[in-house]
Design an enzyme around this catalytic site. Structure first.
Site, short mmCIF file in Angstrom:
data_model
loop_
_atom_site.label_atom_id
_atom_site.label_comp_id
_atom_site.label_asym_id
_atom_site.label_seq_id
_atom_site.Cartn_x
_atom_site.Cartn_y
_atom_site.Cartn_z
N SER A 179 -7.83 -4.81 4.81
CA SER A 179 -8.77 -4.52 3.46
C SER A 179 -8.42 -4.93 2.57
O SER A 179 -7.99 -5.94 1.43
CB SER A 179 -7.13 -3.34 2.75
OG SER A 179 -8.08 -2.30 3.49
N ARG B 285 0.49 5.07 -4.20
CA ARG B 285 -0.17 6.81 -4.73
C ARG B 285 0.28 7.89 -4.06
O ARG B 285 0.59 9.22 -4.94
CB ARG B 285 -0.96 7.05 -5.47
CG ARG B 285 -1.80 5.47 -6.38
CD ARG B 285 -3.36 6.15 -6.27
NE ARG B 285 -3.66 5.42 -5.27
CZ ARG B 285 -5.61 5.66 -5.18
NH1 ARG B 285 -6.20 5.60 -6.46
NH2 ARG B 285 -5.65 4.08 -4.17
N ARG B 286 0.06 7.35 -2.70
CA ARG B 286 0.71 8.21 -1.61
C ARG B 286 2.52 9.03 -2.01
O ARG B 286 2.51 9.96 -1.46
CB ARG B 286 0.75 8.27 -0.36
CG ARG B 286 -0.88 8.47 -0.24
CD ARG B 286 -1.71 8.07 1.32
NE ARG B 286 -1.65 6.72 0.76
CZ ARG B 286 -2.14 5.89 1.27
NH1 ARG B 286 -1.82 6.55 3.56
NH2 ARG B 286 -2.40 4.49 1.45
N ARG C 260 1.98 -4.71 6.90
CA ARG C 260 0.56 -4.12 5.62
C ARG C 260 1.59 -2.36 5.95
O ARG C 260 2.10 -1.71 7.12
CB ARG C 260 -0.73 -3.74 6.37
CG ARG C 260 -1.32 -2.10 5.61
CD ARG C 260 -2.16 -2.72 4.79
NE ARG C 260 -3.02 -1.39 4.34
CZ ARG C 260 -4.28 -1.10 3.87
NH1 ARG C 260 -5.30 -2.49 4.28
NH2 ARG C 260 -4.06 -0.07 3.10
N ASP D 258 1.00 -1.22 0.14
CA ASP D 258 0.07 -0.54 0.25
C ASP D 258 1.19 0.98 0.07
O ASP D 258 2.10 1.32 0.43
CB ASP D 258 -0.97 -0.02 1.41
CG ASP D 258 -2.04 0.88 1.37
OD1 ASP D 258 -2.58 1.12 0.52
OD2 ASP D 258 -2.90 1.08 2.22
N ASN E 163 -10.18 -2.43 -6.68
CA ASN E 163 -9.15 -1.74 -7.69
C ASN E 163 -9.35 -1.29 -8.69
O ASN E 163 -9.28 -0.74 -9.29
CB ASN E 163 -8.05 -2.13 -7.47
CG ASN E 163 -7.16 -1.87 -5.79
OD1 ASN E 163 -6.66 -2.29 -6.22
ND2 ASN E 163 -7.53 -1.40 -5.10
N PHE E 164 -10.13 -1.81 -9.48
CA PHE E 164 -11.28 -1.86 -10.31
C PHE E 164 -12.33 -0.74 -10.74
O PHE E 164 -12.45 0.13 -11.23
CB PHE E 164 -12.01 -2.97 -11.23
CG PHE E 164 -11.78 -4.11 -11.49
CD1 PHE E 164 -10.49 -3.95 -12.78
CD2 PHE E 164 -11.07 -5.01 -11.01
CE1 PHE E 164 -9.93 -5.09 -13.57
CE2 PHE E 164 -10.77 -6.13 -11.60
CZ PHE E 164 -10.39 -6.36 -12.82
N HIS F 175 3.85 2.78 -9.39
CA HIS F 175 3.10 1.98 -9.66
C HIS F 175 4.83 1.22 -9.79
O HIS F 175 5.25 -0.08 -9.32
CB HIS F 175 2.65 1.69 -10.29
CG HIS F 175 0.81 2.13 -9.68
ND1 HIS F 175 0.56 1.00 -8.30
CD2 HIS F 175 -0.20 2.26 -9.84
CE1 HIS F 175 -0.75 1.56 -7.98
NE2 HIS F 175 -0.95 2.64 -9.11
#
Lengths: 313, 292
Positions: free
Chosen positions: B238, B53-54, B230, B50, B98-99, B67
Site C-alpha cells: 500500500s 477502523r476494523r 503490516r 492498519d 487517506n484524504f 484511532h
C-alpha cells in the site's frame, strides 16, 4: 549480560517448538484451494512470479525448475485468461534462458531476429504522453519486443482449448531482471534530465524543474514501461533453505508493487525438509528443489479473489 | 454456561489485577526484552499501522476511538523497540490517499496528529526519555496550517536527540517520495554544468544510489530498512517505502489489528530476524568451504 545468551537460546528453542506445533496444526486443518477452473470473484489481470534461486546450488537445477515453472504458469494463465505474466529473478537466470523459453512457447517463431539481444534493450528517450493503454496490440505473431529494460513476448492463444465457451486469450510474457528494477528508474531519470536540458538550450529559459507522480508514472508504466502486477507469487526454488527466514522481494521493481497482493507458500516441502535435516544442506536442497505447483497457483489466485481493496478510503 | 464464563473471567481479571499490583508483568516484559537485546537486533523497522477502523467496528466503538487506541499501540510498540535498541522506527501514519476518507474522520485524525505529536515530544515523555529524534516524512504542505505548525514545533523539540530516530510518515506515499527524489536528482544535475575537460556529465552520474541518497527518509538519517510489518492480515505494501523494502527487507504480514498489536506479536518477528542472521553467518562460515 552473560546470562542473557543461554536464556535467549532457551527462548528460541521454545519458540521453534511452538512454531512446529502450530505449523503441524495448520497442515492438518489447511483447506484445499478451489479447482483451477472454478469461478472466482476476481482474477488478476497481471500476474508476477519472483523466482528465488540460490547460487550455492547447482545452476542446472535452478534453470530446470525455473523454466518448468514458467511453462506451467503460462499454461495456467492461458487456461484462466490472465492476459499478462511477468517473471523475475534477481540473478538473471531467466534472461539468460529467454531464447530457449521463447522457442518453446512460441512454436512458429521463424523470426530469429537479434532483438532479443540485450544490447538492444532501450529506455524511452522522452517521457511519453500519459496514455495508459497497455492493451494495445503488440506484434502479432510472437515477435519479441524489447521494452524498457525488459523483454516481452506475445504468446498466441492455444488452439486446442477445450473450453470453447470462452474465447482463447493471448498472453504477454515479460521477462524481468534486476535491471528492470531500480536501475530502470535511474535511467528514466537520466532520460528526463536530458530532455529537460535540451529544452533549456532550445528556449534558453531556466525555470525550476518539476516532476509530478503522474508524469513519472507514465514514463515507467506507460507505453514502453511495465504495468503493475495485481498478484505476485514468490517461489523459492529451494524452499527448505528459504523458509528459514521471512519473505523478501529480492529487488523486484519497486514502483510497480504499490497495490500488489503478495503470496508465498510457506509450507511447501516443510515436512520433507524437517525429515532430511541430517543431510548436508546442498544434498537436501537439491532433493527438495521444486517447480511451481498447481496447488500454489490455485491458492494464490484464491487469495487474490478474497482480498479487499480499499485504496486508502 | 454463562455464569461459568462470568466466574472464570472475573477470576482471570482478579489474577490480572494482582499481577498488575505486583508489577510482575512489567518486570517480566522488561527482562524478556533485555534477553532479546542480547542477540542481533535490526537497525530499522517499519510499521504499516492498519486495522484501526476494523478494530473499532469489531468492538462497537467509534472510528475516532479506534484511532486513539491505535496511538496507544504506537506508544507501546515504540517503547518495546527502544528498549531493544532498535535505531530507527518508521510508521505509516497517514497516506496521501487517506484524504479521500470522510471529512469527519480526516478532521479527527488531524486533531489527533496535532495533539499527540506534541505530547510525544514534550519534556519527560517517551521521545525525550529515550533520546529519539522525530522526523515527519511526506508532503506536509497538504496538511492544514495548524498541523504544519505542530509538526515543526514537535520536530524542533527533539532535534537535539541522536540516539534513535522515529519517522512518522504523513501524508506519505512511496511514489511521492521516489518522485521527489528523482526530481531533486535531476534539479541538481541540471544546475551543474558539463565539465568539458573531463567529459563528466552530471546527468549521466544519476544512478540508483544517487536516487537512494535523495529519498526523504534517507536524507534524514534512516539506515536501510530491515523489517517491514503490516498488520491486520492484508498482504500488500500500500505505497509504503517501496524503494526501501524491495530489497533485503524481511516482510511480515500479521493478522492482528494494529490497536491489539503488542509484545507477543512483535517478539516472534525479532526471533525470525535473529534466526536469519545466525543462519546467514553459518552459511558464510560453512557454505563457502563446502562450495570450494
Amino acid at each position: 549480560m552473560v546470562l542473557a545468551y543461554p536464556f535467549l537460546a532457551l527462548l528460541h528453542a521454545i519458540y521453534s517448538l511452538v512454531i512446529l506445533s502450530i505449523s503441524f496444526f495448520r497442515h492438518l486443518t489447511r483447506q484445499t484451494p478451489s479447482p483451477l477452473h472454478a469461478t472466482r470473484r476476481r482474477l488478476p489481470k497481471h500476474l508476477s512470479i519472483i523466482f528465488v534461486s540460490d547460487e550455492d546450488f547447482e545452476e542446472q537445477t535452478n534453470e530446470y525448475c525455473i523454466t518448468e515453472s514458467i511453462h506451467r504458469a503460462i499454461s495456467w494463465c492461458q487456461q484462466l485468461g490472465i492476459p499478462q505474466l511477468s517473471v523475475y529473478d534477481a540473478e538473471g537466470i531467466i534472461l539468460n534462458n529467454a531464447e530457449a523459453i521463447r522457442e518453446a512457447v512460441v512454436p512458429e517463431s521463424r523470426v530469429k531476429d537479434s532483438e532479443l539481444d540485450r544490447r538492444h534493450i532501450h529506455y524511452p528517450p522522452t517521457p511519453p504522453l500519459s496514455d495508459y493503454s497497455e492493451s494495445e496490440p503488440l506484434s502479432p505473431k510472437g515477435v519479441s519486443n524489447s521494452h524498457g529494460a525488459f523483454l516481452s513476448f506475445c504468446i498466441s492463444p492455444i488452439q486446442s482449448a477445450s473450453r470453447a465457451s470462452k474465447k482463447p486469450h493471448s498472453l504477454t510474457l515479460n521477462v524481468l531482471s534486476r535491471e528492470t528494477s531500480k536501475p530502470s528508474i535511474a535511467s528514466t531519470a537520466r532520460a528526463i534530465a536530458r530532455t529537460e536540458r535540451r529544452n533549456y538550450k532550445a528556449h534558453n529559459v531556466r525555470d525550476t524543474f518539476e516532476l509530478s507522480v503522474n508524469s513519472l508514472e507514465s514514463c515507467l508504466e506507460g507505453k514502453n514501461g511495465l504495468s503493475p502486477p495485481d498478484l505476485m507469487i514468490i517461489h523459492p526454488v529451494h524452499p527448505s533453505k528459504y523458509h528459514r527466514s521471512p519473505i523478501e522481494l529480492h529487488g523486484y521493481p519497486p514502483w510497480q508493487i504499490r497495490l500488489t497482493e503478495i503470496y508465498c507458500n510457506r509450507f511447501r516441502k516443510q515436512y520433507e525438509a524437517r525429515l532430511m535435516w541430517f543431510l548436508p544442506l546442498h544434498v537436501s536442497s537439491t532433493l527438495l528443489s521444486s517447480s511451481l505447483t498447481e496447488w500454489e497457483f490455485r491458492e494464490a489466485v484464491d487469495q487474490f479473489a478474497t482480498a479487499e481493496f480499499r485504496l486508502g478510503r | 454456561m454463562e455464569s461459568l464464563v462470568l466466574i472464570s473471567s472475573s477470576v482471570f481479571q482478579f489474577l490480572q489485577w494482582i499481577l498488575a499490583q505486583l508489577r510482575i508483568t512489567r518486570l517480566a516484559q522488561r527482562s524478556l526484552l533485555r534477553v532479546l537485546a542480547a542477540g542481533p537486533i535490526p537497525q530499522h523497522v517499519g510499521f504499516v499501522m492498519d486495522g484501526n477502523r476494523r478494530y473499532a467496528r469489531g468492538k462497537g466503538k467509534l472510528v475516532q476511538e479506534g484511532h486513539g487506541d491505535g496511538y496507544l499501540a504506537l506508544r507501546r510498540v515504540l517503547e518495546i523497540c527502544l528498549r531493544l535498541n532498535i535505531r530507527c522506527v518508521s510508521v505509516y501514519a497517514f497516506a496521501i490517499d487517506n484524504f479521500k476518507r470522510p471529512q469527519q474522520e480526516v478532521d479527527a485524525l488531524m486533531q489527533l496528529a496535532e495533539s499527540k505529536l506534541l505530547e510525544l515530544c514534550s519534556h519527560g515523555d517517551l521521545l525525550q526519555e529515550y533520546g529519539v529524534k522525530l522526523n515527519v516524512i511526506g508532503r506536509r504542505t497538504l496538511f492544514p496550517d495548524s498541523v504544519q505548525a505542530a509538526v515543526c514545533k514537535a520536530e524542533d523539540l527533539t532535534k537535539g536527540n541522536n540516539r534513535s530516530i522515529l519517522n512518522v510518515c504523513m501524508p506519505y506515499s512511496s511514489r511521492d517520495e521516489m518522485t521527489t527524489a528523482v526530481e531533486d536528482c535531476i534539479r541538481e544535475a541540471l544546475a551543474k554544468d558539463v565539465d568539458y575537460f573531463t567529459a563528466d556529465d552530471p546527468i549521466e552520474g544519476i544512478t540508483e544510489d544517487t536516487i537512494d541518497s535523495h529519498l526523504m527518509s534517507v536524507k534524514r538519517g534512516s539506515p536501510p530498512l530491515d523489517i517491514l510489518i503490516r498488520t491486520s492480515g492484508v498482504k500488500r505494501l500500500s505505497d509504503f517505502m517501496l524503494w526501501q523494502c524491495c530489497e533485503n527487507t524481511q516482510l511480515h504480514f500479521s493478522n492482528t489489528y494494529w490497536p491489539d498489536f503488542g509484545l507477543f506479536d512483535f517478539v516472534p518477528i525479532i526471533f525470525e530476524w535473529q534466526k536469519s542472521v545466525w543462519f546467514r553467518r553459518q552459511d558464510v562460515l560453512f557454505g563457502g568451504s563446502s562450495a570450494s
